[in-house]
Motif scaffolding. Structure first.
Motif, PDB file in Angstrom:
ATOM      1  N   ARG A 108      30.480  47.610  38.759  1.00  0.00           N
ATOM      2  CA  ARG A 108      30.558  47.020  40.341  1.00  0.00           C
ATOM      3  C   ARG A 108      29.779  47.259  41.533  1.00  0.00           C
ATOM      4  O   ARG A 108      29.564  46.668  42.392  1.00  0.00           O
ATOM      5  CB  ARG A 108      32.000  47.159  40.639  1.00  0.00           C
ATOM      6  CG  ARG A 108      33.157  46.467  39.912  1.00  0.00           C
ATOM      7  CD  ARG A 108      34.532  46.634  40.316  1.00  0.00           C
ATOM      8  NE  ARG A 108      35.647  46.278  39.343  1.00  0.00           N
ATOM      9  CZ  ARG A 108      35.689  46.494  38.133  1.00  0.00           C
ATOM     10  NH1 ARG A 108      35.385  47.568  37.560  1.00  0.00           N
ATOM     11  NH2 ARG A 108      36.580  45.865  37.273  1.00  0.00           N
ATOM     12  N   THR A 142      31.481  38.307  44.550  1.00  0.00           N
ATOM     13  CA  THR A 142      32.722  37.719  43.368  1.00  0.00           C
ATOM     14  C   THR A 142      33.729  36.778  43.727  1.00  0.00           C
ATOM     15  O   THR A 142      33.755  36.873  45.211  1.00  0.00           O
ATOM     16  CB  THR A 142      33.327  38.925  42.755  1.00  0.00           C
ATOM     17  OG1 THR A 142      34.154  38.393  41.529  1.00  0.00           O
ATOM     18  CG2 THR A 142      34.471  39.301  43.982  1.00  0.00           C
ATOM     19  N   ASP A 176      30.713  35.945  39.068  1.00  0.00           N
ATOM     20  CA  ASP A 176      30.187  37.162  39.720  1.00  0.00           C
ATOM     21  C   ASP A 176      28.840  37.058  39.812  1.00  0.00           C
ATOM     22  O   ASP A 176      28.105  36.603  38.932  1.00  0.00           O
ATOM     23  CB  ASP A 176      30.382  38.565  38.793  1.00  0.00           C
ATOM     24  CG  ASP A 176      32.172  38.641  38.506  1.00  0.00           C
ATOM     25  OD1 ASP A 176      32.720  38.421  39.589  1.00  0.00           O
ATOM     26  OD2 ASP A 176      32.408  39.037  37.432  1.00  0.00           O
ATOM     27  N   ARG A 188      27.436  44.695  41.830  1.00  0.00           N
ATOM     28  CA  ARG A 188      27.878  43.180  42.102  1.00  0.00           C
ATOM     29  C   ARG A 188      27.913  43.127  43.530  1.00  0.00           C
ATOM     30  O   ARG A 188      28.485  43.887  44.177  1.00  0.00           O
ATOM     31  CB  ARG A 188      29.453  43.278  41.593  1.00  0.00           C
ATOM     32  CG  ARG A 188      30.083  41.708  41.461  1.00  0.00           C
ATOM     33  CD  ARG A 188      31.494  41.668  40.959  1.00  0.00           C
ATOM     34  NE  ARG A 188      32.290  42.370  41.640  1.00  0.00           N
ATOM     35  CZ  ARG A 188      33.624  42.536  41.375  1.00  0.00           C
ATOM     36  NH1 ARG A 188      34.119  42.170  40.127  1.00  0.00           N
ATOM     37  NH2 ARG A 188      34.381  43.357  42.506  1.00  0.00           N
ATOM     38  N   TYR A 234      25.172  39.677  40.350  1.00  0.00           N
ATOM     39  CA  TYR A 234      24.727  40.751  40.303  1.00  0.00           C
ATOM     40  C   TYR A 234      23.369  41.093  40.719  1.00  0.00           C
ATOM     41  O   TYR A 234      22.473  40.241  40.424  1.00  0.00           O
ATOM     42  CB  TYR A 234      24.827  41.398  38.627  1.00  0.00           C
ATOM     43  CG  TYR A 234      26.265  41.649  38.277  1.00  0.00           C
ATOM     44  CD1 TYR A 234      27.043  42.675  38.530  1.00  0.00           C
ATOM     45  CD2 TYR A 234      27.033  40.655  37.699  1.00  0.00           C
ATOM     46  CE1 TYR A 234      28.411  43.200  37.925  1.00  0.00           C
ATOM     47  CE2 TYR A 234      28.493  40.890  37.478  1.00  0.00           C
ATOM     48  CZ  TYR A 234      29.060  42.256  37.631  1.00  0.00           C
ATOM     49  OH  TYR A 234      30.147  42.433  37.316  1.00  0.00           O
TER      50      TYR A 234
END
Length: 510
Positions: free
Chosen positions: A396, A402, A376, A399, A378
């Motif tokens: 999320r 991914t 992931d 984010r 971020y």
């Protein structure tokens, strides 16, 4: 004051600590013409048009290998100790750690090292350092090379039961009679074969608790997200964080055994910080706190004295936590429904590659409710290193990328522990599936363009190699991480700006 439990050292390992020179690649070249689809180990897949050109470095046992895109060895180093992690320096030297299990029986835990050294391309020691005495300190897990040539290392420090209770630890959360503090130590090579500690940060200086009102760090935990709750201990410790069912129960769709063991709530390795990264632009350090499923960011722009307090430094808040993310339960800022990290590894700042300024990490997962892994990326909510909030439960929303399908979907994978990720210059990402000993490179769209199945089986004091055409059915082939270096990396310039001759040699598989 109660003393720490006594630890007896094992048989002296000093006789094992002689240097062994690098090897000249030799032996089997039979894989060079074998179709990819017929291979069972080594490079199983590659798309030269889409993959990042370069050389991949990884360590197994006492060996560190540098391989080309087809898995052929172009250079290797041998250590007298088991190596957990190693990095190439711009001058072509290798920075590596080394296990001191025989000398440090008090620190029997995953990631334990003890020794840090820089060796030349020809495996000659330039400098080495150990945090001693081993009855109190031990380096572990990760190293980070700083722009000025200094090296950041993670280090455990034992704290006695009395010291823990003086910090407000609940007595029922001391099943081992001690706990381990986590330090970040900056080493500066002294030019005389050693290194000096020039900066230090300690988690112990930034604790809060609401159990013992007679302690100086007593306070409202929820009101102080800049501090770490000394009594936040997930049930059953590391084992419970990885498998909520206990003792390895539950389905196993990954083909791997899920994490086993009952564990202990409040066990001595209660934090298990397993990765760190330094960002020169922000002058900050990110730390992966594995057991609580959270990463934290602290200020490096301090003196050691400022780092031990709550004021001063670039941030003005000393060594307090500037930002934390992953599990809002730790700082009492939210519930389990907002948790987005699960026993993560390889938390890194991105600089000089696509995603500049972001955080990339390997999100391991947890049995049985998050039994898949992902990589992931971020975006951090900061402006010039100043954060909009000291804790984010946005999850999320922050984010931006991914990789890793949910359980039951094509391409899903699950790594109970270790594992890693690296953003490459072309925007691809190199993923290390640690327990499986597999490296894969994926594009931003998630397309796999390179796969390497390690043929190196780790034995006691040695390594073995799987045979091409056979399937790995038993043995330990795990990798902590792999790292890709582009062909124009300064490490390959050689002496006097003359490029090193990187001649492809043997495949490791026999």
């Amino acid at each position: 004051k109660e003393s720490l439990p006594h630890c007896e050292a094992g048989p002296s390992a000093s006789s094992q600590h002689s240097d062994v020179g690098s090897h000249t690649p030799r032996g089997n070249m039979s894989n060079s013409n074998m179709p990819l689809e017929e291979r069972t180990v080594g490079v199983l897949d590659r798309d030269d048009a889409k993959m990042q050109e370069g050389y991949t470095l990884f360590s197994a046992g006492r060996e560190t290998y540098l391989i080309d895109e087809d898995g052929r060895v172009v250079h290797e180093w041998r250590s007298s100790r088991n190596v957990f992690c190693g990095y190439l320096l711009p001058n072509g030297h290798l920075l590596r750690d080394g296990s001191e299990n025989l000398e440090a029986p008090c620190f029997q835990a995953g990631g334990a090292a003890g020794f840090v050294e820089e060796v030349t391309w020809d495996n000659e020691v330039v400098w080495s350092h150990a945090m001693t005495p081993y009855s109190t300190f031990l380096t572990h897990h990760d190293l980070h090379i700083m722009p000025n040539g200094n090296v950041l290392v993670l280090c455990w420090q034992r704290k006695s039961k009395d010291e823990a209770m003086a910090a407000g630890r609940r007595p029922d959360l001391l099943p081992d009679g001690e706990v381990w503090d986590d330090l970040v130590v900056e080493l500066a090579p002294d030019g005389k074969g050693g290194a000096a500690v020039v900066w230090k940060w300690s988690m112990w200086d930034h604790l809060v608790q609401d159990y013992d009102p007679n302690r100086s760090n007593f306070g409202d935990v929820a009101a102080h997200p800049e501090l770490f709750d000394v009594n936040f201990c997930p049930p059953r410790g590391k084992a419970g964080a990885r498998n909520r069912l206990g003792n390895g129960a539950g389905p196993n769709p990954s083909g791997l055994e899920v994490a086993k063991g009952e564990g202990k709530t409040g066990e001595k390795d209660w934090l298990h910080i397993n990765a760190m990264s330094y960002d020169a632009v922000r002058d900050q350090i990110v730390l992966s706190v594995n057991i609580v499923s959270e990463f934290i960011i602290v200020d490096h722009g301090t003196t050691t004295d400022e780092a031990s307090g709550h004021s001063g430094g670039k941030s003005g808040t000393g060594g307090d936590i500037l930002y934390r993310f992953g599990n809002p339960q730790v700082a009492r800022q939210g519930s389990h429904k907002e948790q987005v990290l699960f026993c993560q590894h390889s938390v890194k700042f991105l600089r000089g590659v696509p995603g500049d300024g972001n955080i990339l990490l390997f999100n391991n997962g947890r049995a049985p409710d998050r039994q898949w892994s992902s990589v992931d990326e971020y975006r951090l909510p900061d402006h010039n290193g100043e954060y909009e909030r000291s804790y984010s439960s946005a999850g999320r929303k922050d984010r931006v990328w991914t990789f890793g399908p949910h359980i039951g979907r094509r391409g899903s994978f699950y790594c109970t522990h270790i594992s890693a990720c690296q953003r490459l210059p072309n925007g691809n990402t190199l993923v290390t599936m640690g327990p499986q000993g597999i490296l894969v490179e994926v594009t931003p769209d998630g397309e796999e363009v390179w796969r390497y199945v390690s043929p190196v089986m780790i034995l006691e004091g040695a390594v073995g190699y799987a045979r091409q055409g056979d399937t790995r059915t038993s043995g330990r082939f795990s990798l902590f991480f792999g790292h890709r270096y582009a062909p124009n990396h300064p490490a390959f310039n050689g002496d006097g700006d003359q490029p090193r001759i990187l001649t492809p040699g043997r495949h490791l598989e026999v």
